[in-house]
Enzyme design. Sequence first.
Site, PDB file in Angstrom:
ATOM      1  N   HIS A   2      -3.820   6.868   2.075  1.00 57.17           N
ATOM      2  CA  HIS A   2      -4.155   5.584   1.615  1.00 57.17           C
ATOM      3  C   HIS A   2      -5.516   5.332   2.192  1.00 57.17           C
ATOM      4  O   HIS A   2      -5.927   5.261   3.283  1.00 57.17           O
ATOM      5  CB  HIS A   2      -3.048   4.759   2.095  1.00 57.17           C
ATOM      6  CG  HIS A   2      -3.389   3.177   1.975  1.00 57.17           C
ATOM      7  ND1 HIS A   2      -4.049   2.901   0.860  1.00 57.17           N
ATOM      8  CD2 HIS A   2      -3.264   2.267   3.009  1.00 57.17           C
ATOM      9  CE1 HIS A   2      -4.196   1.466   1.114  1.00 57.17           C
ATOM     10  NE2 HIS A   2      -3.863   1.000   2.443  1.00 57.17           N
ATOM     11  N   CYS A  19       0.649  -1.143  -0.040  1.00 58.01           N
ATOM     12  CA  CYS A  19      -0.101  -0.132   0.148  1.00 58.01           C
ATOM     13  C   CYS A  19       0.897   1.107  -0.077  1.00 58.01           C
ATOM     14  O   CYS A  19       0.284   2.324  -0.212  1.00 58.01           O
ATOM     15  CB  CYS A  19      -0.968   0.000   1.365  1.00 58.01           C
ATOM     16  SG  CYS A  19      -2.191  -1.371   1.143  1.00 58.01           S
ATOM     17  N   ASN A  33     -10.168  -0.907  -0.394  1.00 57.21           N
ATOM     18  CA  ASN A  33      -8.993  -0.743  -0.379  1.00 57.21           C
ATOM     19  C   ASN A  33      -8.043  -1.178  -1.459  1.00 57.21           C
ATOM     20  O   ASN A  33      -7.691  -2.718  -1.479  1.00 57.21           O
ATOM     21  CB  ASN A  33      -8.539  -1.288   0.913  1.00 57.21           C
ATOM     22  CG  ASN A  33      -6.834  -1.027   1.155  1.00 57.21           C
ATOM     23  OD1 ASN A  33      -6.076  -1.028   0.233  1.00 57.21           O
ATOM     24  ND2 ASN A  33      -6.285  -1.174   2.624  1.00 57.21           N
TER      25      ASN A  33
HETATM   26  N1  COA Z   1     -17.988  -9.372   9.101  1.00 53.45           N
HETATM   27  C1  COA Z   1     -18.565  -9.794  10.454  1.00 53.45           C
HETATM   28  N2  COA Z   1     -17.515  -9.723  11.339  1.00 53.45           N
HETATM   29  C2  COA Z   1     -16.322  -9.777  11.233  1.00 53.45           C
HETATM   30  C3  COA Z   1     -15.767  -9.353   9.963  1.00 53.45           C
HETATM   31  C4  COA Z   1     -16.791  -9.160   8.864  1.00 53.45           C
HETATM   32  N3  COA Z   1     -16.289  -9.148   7.583  1.00 53.45           N
HETATM   33  N4  COA Z   1     -14.424  -9.463  10.090  1.00 53.45           N
HETATM   34  C5  COA Z   1     -14.185  -9.639  11.346  1.00 53.45           C
HETATM   35  N5  COA Z   1     -15.496  -9.802  12.010  1.00 53.45           N
HETATM   36  C6  COA Z   1     -15.495 -10.116  13.403  1.00 53.45           C
HETATM   37  C7  COA Z   1     -14.134 -10.816  14.198  1.00 53.45           C
HETATM   38  O1  COA Z   1     -14.041 -12.043  13.943  1.00 53.45           O
HETATM   39  C8  COA Z   1     -14.568 -10.482  15.443  1.00 53.45           C
HETATM   40  O2  COA Z   1     -15.342 -11.370  15.893  1.00 53.45           O
HETATM   41  P1  COA Z   1     -15.125 -12.082  17.342  1.00 53.45           P
HETATM   42  O3  COA Z   1     -15.218 -11.056  18.519  1.00 53.45           O
HETATM   43  O4  COA Z   1     -16.080 -13.086  17.366  1.00 53.45           O
HETATM   44  O5  COA Z   1     -13.736 -12.626  17.381  1.00 53.45           O
HETATM   45  C9  COA Z   1     -15.213  -9.070  15.540  1.00 53.45           C
HETATM   46  O6  COA Z   1     -15.599  -9.200  14.137  1.00 53.45           O
HETATM   47  C10 COA Z   1     -14.282  -8.093  16.027  1.00 53.45           C
HETATM   48  O7  COA Z   1     -13.119  -8.070  15.124  1.00 53.45           O
HETATM   49  P2  COA Z   1     -12.162  -6.946  15.422  1.00 53.45           P
HETATM   50  O8  COA Z   1     -10.741  -7.622  14.702  1.00 53.45           O
HETATM   51  O9  COA Z   1     -12.166  -6.631  16.568  1.00 53.45           O
HETATM   52  O10 COA Z   1     -12.861  -5.958  14.547  1.00 53.45           O
HETATM   53  P3  COA Z   1     -12.185  -4.502  14.286  1.00 53.45           P
HETATM   54  O11 COA Z   1     -13.224  -3.941  14.513  1.00 53.45           O
HETATM   55  O12 COA Z   1     -10.907  -4.340  14.599  1.00 53.45           O
HETATM   56  O13 COA Z   1     -12.424  -4.834  12.563  1.00 53.45           O
HETATM   57  C11 COA Z   1     -10.871  -4.946  10.871  1.00 53.45           C
HETATM   58  C12 COA Z   1     -11.653  -5.561  11.943  1.00 53.45           C
HETATM   59  C13 COA Z   1     -10.325  -5.870   9.890  1.00 53.45           C
HETATM   60  C14 COA Z   1     -11.961  -4.090   9.805  1.00 53.45           C
HETATM   61  C15 COA Z   1     -10.117  -3.966  11.288  1.00 53.45           C
HETATM   62  O14 COA Z   1      -9.333  -4.526  12.140  1.00 53.45           O
HETATM   63  C16 COA Z   1      -9.146  -3.241  10.314  1.00 53.45           C
HETATM   64  O15 COA Z   1      -9.566  -2.171   9.575  1.00 53.45           O
HETATM   65  N6  COA Z   1      -7.768  -3.416  10.443  1.00 53.45           N
HETATM   66  C17 COA Z   1      -6.933  -2.656   9.589  1.00 53.45           C
HETATM   67  C18 COA Z   1      -6.777  -3.449   8.485  1.00 53.45           C
HETATM   68  C19 COA Z   1      -6.281  -2.891   7.097  1.00 53.45           C
HETATM   69  O16 COA Z   1      -6.882  -1.873   6.954  1.00 53.45           O
HETATM   70  N7  COA Z   1      -5.506  -3.402   6.610  1.00 53.45           N
HETATM   71  C20 COA Z   1      -4.888  -2.695   5.462  1.00 53.45           C
HETATM   72  C21 COA Z   1      -3.597  -2.159   5.818  1.00 53.45           C
HETATM   73  S1  COA Z   1      -2.989  -1.693   4.269  1.00 53.45           S
END
Ligand code: COA
Length: 336
Positions: free
Chosen positions: A262, A115, A292
Site C-alpha cells: 500500500h 486502504c 496515497n
Molecule cells: N507541511 C508542513 N508541516 C506539516 C505538515 C505539512 N503538510 N503536516 C504536518 N506538519 C507539521 C506538524 O504540524 C508538526 O508541526 P509541530 O511540530 O509544529 O507540531 C510537524 O510537521 C511534525 O509533525 P509530525 O506528525 O511529527 O510529522 P511526521 O514526520 O510524523 O509526518 C505525517 C507527518 C502525517 C506525514 C506522518 O505522520 C505520516 O505519514 N503518518 C502516517 C499517515 C498515513 O500514511 N496515513 C495513511 C494510513 S493508510
Amino acid sequence: MPSAVITGTGMCVPERVVTNAELERLVDTSDAWIRTRTGIRERRLVAPGEQASTDLAEGAARQALAAAGVPAQALDLIVVATCTPDYPAMPAVAPLLAGRLGAERAGGFDLSLACTGFVAALATVQAFVRSGAASTALVVGVDVMSSIIDWSDRSTCVIFADGAGAAVVRASPAGDALAGGEVLHASLGMQGNETALVVPAGGSRRPLGAGDAALLARGDNRLRMAGQQTFRFAVTTMAAEIERAARAVGVSPAEFALVVPHQVNERIIAAAIERLGYPRERVVIDIDRWGNTCGGSVPIALDEAVRGGRVQPGDLVCLVAFGAGLSWGSAVLRWR
Ligand code: COA
C-alpha cells in the site's frame, strides 16, 4: 479445487495533476516538506463533482478486461473496495459499474475497508473462485479521497489522492495453468480503533442534519488522522504482514521477487523494508506520482509492475496493505 488467477490488470487516475507547489497555496506546507516526509511529488485529483468512484472504477475495469481478453458479459462476480462510494449509503458502486460495463450476468457488492480494501476484496474473490461460486470475477479498488479530505488540514491533504486499480480473476481448473498471477494465499486482520483514521460525522454514529453548520464548518464530515499513531502502526504491521505471508507459503521474505505495498508514505515503506532487510529495489513505489489513493493504491502499483515487466513467470509477489479500522491484509501471487 480450481485456483484463482489474476489474468489482467488495469488502472485509472484523473487527468488533473496537482503538484506540491499548488498545495503550498492552500495550506502552510512546502514542496520540500511533502517530498521528504511522504515521498510524494504530485498526485491526481478529480475536478470536484466531475468524477466519482464509479467513473475511475470503469476506466480501470475496462483496462483490466482488455488485458485479460475477457468480455464484461463473461463476469459473474464484481467486488469493489471503496470507502468513498458515489453516494453515501446507496446505491453501491458495484451495480453501477456492472451497468456501465454491461456485465449482465454478474452479481456483486462493495466492500469497505479503506486502504486494506483491495486485498480484502481479492481474498473474498479468491474464496468465491476456489469454491466454485464464481469463475470470472472483477476486483476493483477505488477511492476519490479528495471528496472526504479537509482541505485546510495540512497533515492529510498533502497525502491522499484519487485513483482506481482493477484485476480480472479467473478460475483455473487443476492441471490447466492459466497464465497470470495465481493467488496462493490471502489473509486479513483487524483491531477496532476509532481515532487513528476516522470520518467522525455523517454516519449512523453521528448523522448529519439541518442545524449541523458548526460541525460542518469544523470539518467533522472529513477525514481525521492521528499521523504519528498511524505511522507506528503502519511500519510494524507492514513488516509483520510480509513475514506472515512468507510463512504462509513456506518461504522467507527474501524469496519474494517483488513486494507491492500500500502506497502509504515512502518513509513508512522504507522503514518496514529496512526492518526486514529486504532489498528496496524489489519494492514497488509509485507514491511519488499518485500519492496515497487508499483503495486504489495496491492495484495501481500491481498494474504498473505488471505492465512495466517487473513480474516474470516463477516469481512470488507479495501484496501488503493496512489502514483504517484498524485493518491489514496480505496476499501472495505466483506468476506463471
Ligand atoms: N507541511 C508542513 N508541516 C506539516 C505538515 C505539512 N503538510 N503536516 C504536518 N506538519 C507539521 C506538524 O504540524 C508538526 O508541526 P509541530 O511540530 O509544529 O507540531 C510537524 O510537521 C511534525 O509533525 P509530525 O506528525 O511529527 O510529522 P511526521 O514526520 O510524523 O509526518 C505525517 C507527518 C502525517 C506525514 C506522518 O505522520 C505520516 O505519514 N503518518 C502516517 C499517515 C498515513 O500514511 N496515513 C495513511 C494510513 S493508510
